[in-house]
Design an enzyme around this catalytic site. Structure first.
Site, PDB file in Angstrom:
ATOM      1  N   ARG A  16       0.838  -1.196   0.000  1.00 54.34           N
ATOM      2  CA  ARG A  16       0.000   0.000   0.000  1.00 54.34           C
ATOM      3  C   ARG A  16       0.871   1.244   0.000  1.00 54.34           C
ATOM      4  O   ARG A  16       1.873   1.310   0.731  1.00 54.34           O
ATOM      5  CB  ARG A  16      -0.886   0.063   1.250  1.00 54.34           C
ATOM      6  CG  ARG A  16      -2.194  -0.668   1.103  1.00 54.34           C
ATOM      7  CD  ARG A  16      -3.105   0.003   0.050  1.00 54.34           C
ATOM      8  NE  ARG A  16      -4.310  -0.755  -0.192  1.00 54.34           N
ATOM      9  CZ  ARG A  16      -4.429  -1.803  -1.018  1.00 54.34           C
ATOM     10  NH1 ARG A  16      -3.395  -2.228  -1.699  1.00 54.34           N
ATOM     11  NH2 ARG A  16      -5.584  -2.401  -1.171  1.00 54.34           N
ATOM     12  N   GLU A  76      -3.341   7.468  -6.145  1.00 54.94           N
ATOM     13  CA  GLU A  76      -3.281   6.673  -7.375  1.00 54.94           C
ATOM     14  C   GLU A  76      -4.293   7.217  -8.375  1.00 54.94           C
ATOM     15  O   GLU A  76      -5.474   7.320  -8.029  1.00 54.94           O
ATOM     16  CB  GLU A  76      -3.550   5.201  -7.048  1.00 54.94           C
ATOM     17  CG  GLU A  76      -2.428   4.632  -6.178  1.00 54.94           C
ATOM     18  CD  GLU A  76      -2.532   3.130  -5.928  1.00 54.94           C
ATOM     19  OE1 GLU A  76      -3.562   2.526  -6.286  1.00 54.94           O
ATOM     20  OE2 GLU A  76      -1.571   2.570  -5.383  1.00 54.94           O
ATOM     21  N   HIS A  83       0.006  -0.255  -9.742  1.00 59.49           N
ATOM     22  CA  HIS A  83      -0.812  -1.105  -8.850  1.00 59.49           C
ATOM     23  C   HIS A  83      -1.246  -2.396  -9.574  1.00 59.49           C
ATOM     24  O   HIS A  83      -2.437  -2.658  -9.740  1.00 59.49           O
ATOM     25  CB  HIS A  83      -2.018  -0.331  -8.320  1.00 59.49           C
ATOM     26  CG  HIS A  83      -2.585  -0.905  -7.048  1.00 59.49           C
ATOM     27  ND1 HIS A  83      -3.154  -0.142  -6.074  1.00 59.49           N
ATOM     28  CD2 HIS A  83      -2.668  -2.188  -6.592  1.00 59.49           C
ATOM     29  CE1 HIS A  83      -3.571  -0.918  -5.085  1.00 59.49           C
ATOM     30  NE2 HIS A  83      -3.286  -2.166  -5.387  1.00 59.49           N
TER      31      HIS A  83
END
Ligand code: MLT
Length: 308
Positions: free
Chosen positions: A229, A258, A276
């Protein structure tokens, strides 16, 4: 009953839900749009894109369950959901192997400069000297967070003949012995490890677990990895450490925002970055979608929730 799927979910999961409920798939909704819509739905199925804020929960008059197709539930206001009696479930196992494999892929890509060398060759260059790498064999990998994913990463790294140091306040010596790892503090890992990878959830205890103080302790040859994370590693401190050659490299898959905005290290030559992708495999996406669909079906039919 009606189910809203507000992030892209694999077809298998949507089909399973459609066998039982009226399903609407609407991705890319703003908070206002979600607030306006959510009142009609009995279940909400999300990945990491949708922010289930207190405002969304407040407007969710019929909502009984939020299903997170993935591990992290940091995009859901859990206290607000709990207060309203809304169950939150995730799919903690479906993507753990993909996340572990991505971590190993990032470590090796960084050790051998694969993304930089690919870009160079595609730009018409032939720069063999520039991309001298390092072996991982015999090196020490520090694993911060030895849960499901951290343990799978440790197992794979042992297959590459790496020695494992691990920090996890919930892991005892017996479990460490079983996994063949040595337990150490974060500071000790910072001093000794050649590679450091983080696998904790993002909580107030783990935010900035690697910060300036830890980067100051690291070897100049150390390399860090974050496929867990954004925010577990302090992004500004990491940018400084990379710019000042305090460490040799970073491989980062997750970001505080993000997509990342004005991130201090994304453009640096010694940073390998991916958007990601830890759970982005065909297998993991089917696993988490089916698992969360089964949970939603069980709960809306009056049954139990397996994971919360
Ligand atoms: C997870 O929490 O499961 C992963 O970060 C993947 C995702 O967000 O979809």
């Amino acid at each position: 009953m009606k189910v809203l799927v507000s992030d892209s979910l694999s077809e298998e999961g949507v089909a399973k839900l459609e066998e039982h409920f009226d399903v609407e798939v609407s991705t890319g909704l703003s908070e206002d749009e979600l607030v306006e819509k959510i009142g009609e739905f009995d279940a909400l199925v999300i990945r990491s894109g949708t922010q289930v804020t207190a405002r969304v929960i407040e407007a969710a008059d019929k909502l009984k369950i939020v299903g997170r197709a993935g591990v992290g539930v940091d995009n859901i206001d859990i206290p607000a959901a709990t207060e309203k009696g809304i169950i939150v479930v995730n799919a903690p196992e479906g993507n753990m192997l993909s996340a572990a494999e991505h971590t190993i892929a990032m470590m090796l890509s960084m050790a051998r400069n694969i993304p930089q060398a690919t870009a160079s060759l595609k730009a018409g260059k032939w720069e063999r000297k520039k991309f001298l790498g390092v072996e991982v064999n015999g090196k020490t990998l520090g694993v911060i967070g030895l849960g499901r994913i951290g343990a799978e990463v440790a197992k794979r790294a042992q297959g590459l003949e790496m020695n494992i140091l691990a920090y996890d306040p919930f892991v005892n010596e017996d479990r460490a012995k079983e996994l063949g790892v040595e337990l150490a503090s974060v500071k000790n890992i910072a001093k000794r490890a050649d590679f450091i990878t983080v696998h904790t959830p993002l909580t107030k205890e783990t935010r900035n677990i690697l910060d300036t103080e830890e980067f100051d302790l690291m070897k100049p040859t150390a390399r860090v990895i974050n496929c867990a994370r954004g925010g577990i590693i302090n992004e500004d401190a990491l940018g400084q450490a990379l710019k000042n050659d305090k460490i040799a490299g970073a491989a980062i898959d997750v970001f505080t925002n993000e997509p990342p905005e004005n991130c201090s290290f994304v453009g640096l030559e010694n940073a390998v970055v991916t958007p990601h992708l830890g759970a982005s495999t065909e297998e993991a996406q089917v696993n988490v979608a089916v698992s969360v669909a089964e949970e939603v079906i069980s709960v809306l039919n009056g049954g139990p929730a397996r994971s919360t």
